[in-house]
Design a protein around this motif. Structure first.
Motif, PDB file in Angstrom:
ATOM      1  N   CYS A 131      79.109  33.571 102.091  1.00  0.00           N
ATOM      2  CA  CYS A 131      78.113  33.939 100.967  1.00  0.00           C
ATOM      3  C   CYS A 131      78.104  32.826  99.866  1.00  0.00           C
ATOM      4  O   CYS A 131      77.012  32.166  99.637  1.00  0.00           O
ATOM      5  CB  CYS A 131      77.712  35.427 100.898  1.00  0.00           C
ATOM      6  SG  CYS A 131      75.833  35.606 100.467  1.00  0.00           S
ATOM      7  N   GLU A 132      79.103  32.902  99.251  1.00  0.00           N
ATOM      8  CA  GLU A 132      79.311  32.165  97.062  1.00  0.00           C
ATOM      9  C   GLU A 132      78.930  30.453  97.907  1.00  0.00           C
ATOM     10  O   GLU A 132      77.606  30.360  97.238  1.00  0.00           O
ATOM     11  CB  GLU A 132      79.415  32.779  96.595  1.00  0.00           C
ATOM     12  CG  GLU A 132      79.809  34.065  96.087  1.00  0.00           C
ATOM     13  CD  GLU A 132      81.089  34.411  95.645  1.00  0.00           C
ATOM     14  OE1 GLU A 132      81.931  33.812  95.910  1.00  0.00           O
ATOM     15  OE2 GLU A 132      80.971  35.148  94.322  1.00  0.00           O
ATOM     16  N   ALA A 133      79.692  30.953  99.087  1.00  0.00           N
ATOM     17  CA  ALA A 133      80.419  28.830  99.720  1.00  0.00           C
ATOM     18  C   ALA A 133      78.697  28.446 100.155  1.00  0.00           C
ATOM     19  O   ALA A 133      78.415  27.308  99.197  1.00  0.00           O
ATOM     20  CB  ALA A 133      81.059  28.796 100.890  1.00  0.00           C
ATOM     21  N   PHE A 134      78.106  29.423 101.278  1.00  0.00           N
ATOM     22  CA  PHE A 134      76.976  28.572 101.433  1.00  0.00           C
ATOM     23  C   PHE A 134      75.381  28.946 100.518  1.00  0.00           C
ATOM     24  O   PHE A 134      74.471  27.493 100.328  1.00  0.00           O
ATOM     25  CB  PHE A 134      76.843  29.846 102.177  1.00  0.00           C
ATOM     26  CG  PHE A 134      77.124  30.230 103.523  1.00  0.00           C
ATOM     27  CD1 PHE A 134      76.627  28.564 104.614  1.00  0.00           C
ATOM     28  CD2 PHE A 134      77.053  31.600 104.278  1.00  0.00           C
ATOM     29  CE1 PHE A 134      77.422  28.647 105.737  1.00  0.00           C
ATOM     30  CE2 PHE A 134      77.607  30.746 105.789  1.00  0.00           C
ATOM     31  CZ  PHE A 134      78.213  30.010 105.902  1.00  0.00           C
ATOM     32  N   LEU A 135      75.149  29.754  99.218  1.00  0.00           N
ATOM     33  CA  LEU A 135      74.467  29.244  98.610  1.00  0.00           C
ATOM     34  C   LEU A 135      75.028  28.499  97.486  1.00  0.00           C
ATOM     35  O   LEU A 135      73.985  27.132  97.020  1.00  0.00           O
ATOM     36  CB  LEU A 135      74.466  30.887  96.941  1.00  0.00           C
ATOM     37  CG  LEU A 135      74.366  31.774  98.417  1.00  0.00           C
ATOM     38  CD1 LEU A 135      75.043  33.242  96.821  1.00  0.00           C
ATOM     39  CD2 LEU A 135      72.881  31.649  98.368  1.00  0.00           C
ATOM     40  N   ASP A 136      76.308  27.776  97.294  1.00  0.00           N
ATOM     41  CA  ASP A 136      76.297  26.375  96.738  1.00  0.00           C
ATOM     42  C   ASP A 136      75.771  25.325  97.223  1.00  0.00           C
ATOM     43  O   ASP A 136      75.522  24.434  96.559  1.00  0.00           O
ATOM     44  CB  ASP A 136      78.394  26.285  96.395  1.00  0.00           C
ATOM     45  CG  ASP A 136      78.793  27.628  95.624  1.00  0.00           C
ATOM     46  OD1 ASP A 136      77.849  28.194  94.477  1.00  0.00           O
ATOM     47  OD2 ASP A 136      80.036  27.509  95.056  1.00  0.00           O
ATOM     48  N   ARG A 137      75.919  25.529  98.337  1.00  0.00           N
ATOM     49  CA  ARG A 137      75.993  24.119  99.524  1.00  0.00           C
ATOM     50  C   ARG A 137      74.556  24.318  99.316  1.00  0.00           C
ATOM     51  O   ARG A 137      73.593  23.176  99.305  1.00  0.00           O
ATOM     52  CB  ARG A 137      76.348  24.057 100.858  1.00  0.00           C
ATOM     53  CG  ARG A 137      77.822  24.378 100.911  1.00  0.00           C
ATOM     54  CD  ARG A 137      78.487  24.335 102.771  1.00  0.00           C
ATOM     55  NE  ARG A 137      79.226  24.966 102.717  1.00  0.00           N
ATOM     56  CZ  ARG A 137      80.033  24.864 103.691  1.00  0.00           C
ATOM     57  NH1 ARG A 137      79.273  24.749 105.085  1.00  0.00           N
ATOM     58  NH2 ARG A 137      81.428  25.240 104.168  1.00  0.00           N
ATOM     59  N   CYS A 138      74.067  25.537  99.097  1.00  0.00           N
ATOM     60  CA  CYS A 138      72.588  25.710  99.156  1.00  0.00           C
ATOM     61  C   CYS A 138      71.491  24.882  97.889  1.00  0.00           C
ATOM     62  O   CYS A 138      70.428  23.796  98.016  1.00  0.00           O
ATOM     63  CB  CYS A 138      71.880  26.954  99.421  1.00  0.00           C
ATOM     64  SG  CYS A 138      70.112  26.559  99.487  1.00  0.00           S
ATOM     65  N   ARG A 139      71.850  24.959  97.177  1.00  0.00           N
ATOM     66  CA  ARG A 139      71.996  24.626  95.709  1.00  0.00           C
ATOM     67  C   ARG A 139      72.013  23.002  95.764  1.00  0.00           C
ATOM     68  O   ARG A 139      71.506  22.304  94.962  1.00  0.00           O
ATOM     69  CB  ARG A 139      72.716  25.234  94.090  1.00  0.00           C
ATOM     70  CG  ARG A 139      72.031  26.866  94.162  1.00  0.00           C
ATOM     71  CD  ARG A 139      72.815  27.193  92.930  1.00  0.00           C
ATOM     72  NE  ARG A 139      72.682  28.590  93.074  1.00  0.00           N
ATOM     73  CZ  ARG A 139      73.624  29.718  93.451  1.00  0.00           C
ATOM     74  NH1 ARG A 139      75.169  29.525  93.822  1.00  0.00           N
ATOM     75  NH2 ARG A 139      73.227  30.956  93.414  1.00  0.00           N
ATOM     76  N   SER A 140      72.934  22.805  96.117  1.00  0.00           N
ATOM     77  CA  SER A 140      73.662  21.187  96.202  1.00  0.00           C
ATOM     78  C   SER A 140      72.243  20.097  97.124  1.00  0.00           C
ATOM     79  O   SER A 140      72.042  19.074  96.734  1.00  0.00           O
ATOM     80  CB  SER A 140      74.584  20.781  96.530  1.00  0.00           C
ATOM     81  OG  SER A 140      74.962  21.343  97.537  1.00  0.00           O
ATOM     82  N   LEU A 141      71.477  21.103  97.669  1.00  0.00           N
ATOM     83  CA  LEU A 141      70.972  20.473  98.520  1.00  0.00           C
ATOM     84  C   LEU A 141      69.841  20.442  98.847  1.00  0.00           C
ATOM     85  O   LEU A 141      68.268  20.047  99.249  1.00  0.00           O
ATOM     86  CB  LEU A 141      71.475  20.975 100.181  1.00  0.00           C
ATOM     87  CG  LEU A 141      72.313  19.997 100.717  1.00  0.00           C
ATOM     88  CD1 LEU A 141      73.038  20.914 102.532  1.00  0.00           C
ATOM     89  CD2 LEU A 141      72.606  19.034 100.981  1.00  0.00           C
ATOM     90  N   ARG A 142      69.365  21.194  97.354  1.00  0.00           N
ATOM     91  CA  ARG A 142      67.467  21.350  97.100  1.00  0.00           C
ATOM     92  C   ARG A 142      66.497  20.920  96.819  1.00  0.00           C
ATOM     93  O   ARG A 142      65.392  20.105  97.552  1.00  0.00           O
ATOM     94  CB  ARG A 142      67.825  22.438  95.775  1.00  0.00           C
ATOM     95  CG  ARG A 142      67.509  23.590  95.184  1.00  0.00           C
ATOM     96  CD  ARG A 142      67.964  23.914  94.218  1.00  0.00           C
ATOM     97  NE  ARG A 142      68.214  25.380  94.220  1.00  0.00           N
ATOM     98  CZ  ARG A 142      68.091  26.115  92.951  1.00  0.00           C
ATOM     99  NH1 ARG A 142      67.844  25.457  91.630  1.00  0.00           N
ATOM    100  NH2 ARG A 142      69.169  27.553  92.853  1.00  0.00           N
TER     101      ARG A 142
END
Length: 458
Positions: free
Chosen positions: A125-136
């Motif tokens: 979950c934390e990895a998904f959130l990190d990727r999500c923030r990088s792709l905003r």
């Protein structure tokens, strides 16, 4: 509809093919990605031939854009980009599988314990959130997909059995972060009503959490961004005042400056230009160019724009001359057109119609060639202002006809076309005024900022 609903374990071959080609919407692609991330060998094997074709380096266009997210503007580049993301996901999951295999190799055989399962899901979950923030900013659709997956995992963790070492308050914090990222992704992609619901869910989860101040500031900041998009400027300002105070109290002056930039943006959108100039001027000394050089550049550029809007064109011209080195560092084609646009506005405000007309013509052509119809239309309206001052109403009608044709061809929403036709009718009746031109310009600016209204008709 994606083959493979809740009652079917695999997406259909047709939708696997469409996914890899980048033809699915974010909503359609999310369940496909969720299934692939389970490690399904049959689906990955089915996708392998097309993935290999799309990822063969020599098949990629030699002149593919490489900066500013431009690859997402063209269907073929979009397919390559999605294929690369799929390959990256496969590689990351393979690495995860290797780590899990090494763990199992030194552990007794059998399924994961509840503790191991929770820790594993939390890490994912934390990895998904990190990727999500990088792709905003570069790929909002992919960010939406990843945020949806993060919410699914966070909710699954919350539903898992509680064991002594598990901290339910920390789980609530994780849920809040996931719902907040999903809400922000929905805001960026234009679903403002769903964004508000998701951010409310995030706040509700945070109420059950640890009381982490950083999480609270994040939620306030994201909610303020939503309020700005909803044109609820007073409410956005209240939240941003709190965000600024909390960052100052924590000693993070750069973050406090970023909150001031957001406040200045809200004031500018509300057409309170003197206030916007003051806020951006206060923000600049606080911003750390090493942490976010693009934010510094954007702040300087917007400050100059609001100076012109506030009737202080001579100050804008002086500051632009002093900022040439900064502008030289940001020489993408959009940045080049934006600085020419600023030069045209300064020239127009200082009465140099010849220089202004040359700048606006260049900008209009550049944005039209770059397939940015709203920006091209706004530059055309700047040209119309020059024509209106010189009594060249026939040319104004030609500009409007050209803009309307472009908007209709791209199915731009009716409100924008209606505003342009209203101006054209006024020109036909010799009733066009600078005030009316300004009203139409403001309406197009509002529609351009509105992520819902700027969407094409479906």
């Amino acid at each position: 509809m994606v083959g493979g609903n809740r009652g079917s374990s695999h997406p259909s071959p047709a939708n696997l093919d469409r996914f890899l080609r980048g033809e699915l919407t974010a909503r359609e692609a999310a369940p496909v990605v969720a299934h692939l991330l389970t490690g399904c060998p049959s689906c990955r094997q089915a996708m392998a031939p097309l993935a290999a074709l799309l990822l063969t380096p020599q098949l990629e266009p030699a002149a593919a854009p490489a900066t500013n997210g431009a690859e997402y503007d063209f269907p073929l580049f979009r397919a390559f980009a999605k294929a690369r993301r799929y390959a990256a996901t496969v590689e990351a999951d393979t690495a995860d599988a290797r780590r899990e295999h090494s763990l199992v190799a030194v552990s007794p055989p059998g399924p994961l314990t509840p503790e191991q399962k929770t820790r594993h899901n939390r890490a994912r979950c934390e990895a998904f959130l990190d990727r999500c923030r990088s792709l905003r900013h570069s790929d909002p659709e992919a960010a939406l997909m990843l945020a949806s997956l993060a919410v699914s995992l966070a909710e699954r963790i919350a539903a898992e059995p509680i064991f002594p070492e598990r901290n339910t308050a920390e789980t609530a914090d994780l849920q809040a972060q996931a719902w907040a990222e999903l809400g922000n992704a929905r805001r960026v992609t234009g679903d403002l009503a769903a964004a508000e619901t998701d951010l409310s869910r995030a706040l509700g989860s945070a109420d059950q959490g640890t009381g982490d101040q950083n999480l609270l500031v994040q939620l306030m900041d994201l909610t303020a961004s939503l309020f700005i998009d909803q044109q609820r400027f007073a409410e956005a300002m209240q939240l941003l005042n709190g965000v600024e105070r909390m960052h100052r109290a924590a000693g993070d002056l750069h973050a406090a400056g970023r909150a001031l930039v957001s406040k200045g943006t809200a004031a500018g959108y509300a057409q309170r230009f003197e206030e916007a100039v003051r806020l951006l001027g206060e923000a600049l000394p606080l911003l750390d160019a090493h942490r976010d050089p693009n934010l510094v550049f954007m702040t300087v550029h917007n400050l100059l724009l609001y100076l012109v809007e506030a009737g202080r064109a001579s100050e804008a011209a002086h500051l632009l001359a002093q900022s040439r080195d900064l502008y030289a560092l940001h020489r993408g084609w959009i940045e080049r057109l934006n600085v020419r646009w600023l030069e045209g506005r300064i020239a127009a405000a200082q009465g140099d119609d010849t220089a202004a007309e040359a700048a606006f013509s260049e900008v209009r052509t550049g944005f039209a060639e770059g397939d940015l119809p709203y920006d091209a239309a706004l530059a055309a309206l700047e040209l119309a202002g020059i024509c209106l001052r010189q009594g060249r109403t026939r040319e104004i009608k030609g500009l409007i006809d050209e803009m309307v044709a472009i908007f209709k061809a791209r199915n731009i929403r009716r409100e924008a076309i209606t505003a342009l036709l209203m101006l054209r009718e006024a020109c036909e009746q010799e009733r066009a005024t600078a005030a009316l031109l300004r009203t139409v310009t403001c309406e197009l600016q509002r529609l351009e900022r509105d992520p819902v209204r700027r969407q094409p008709l479906r």
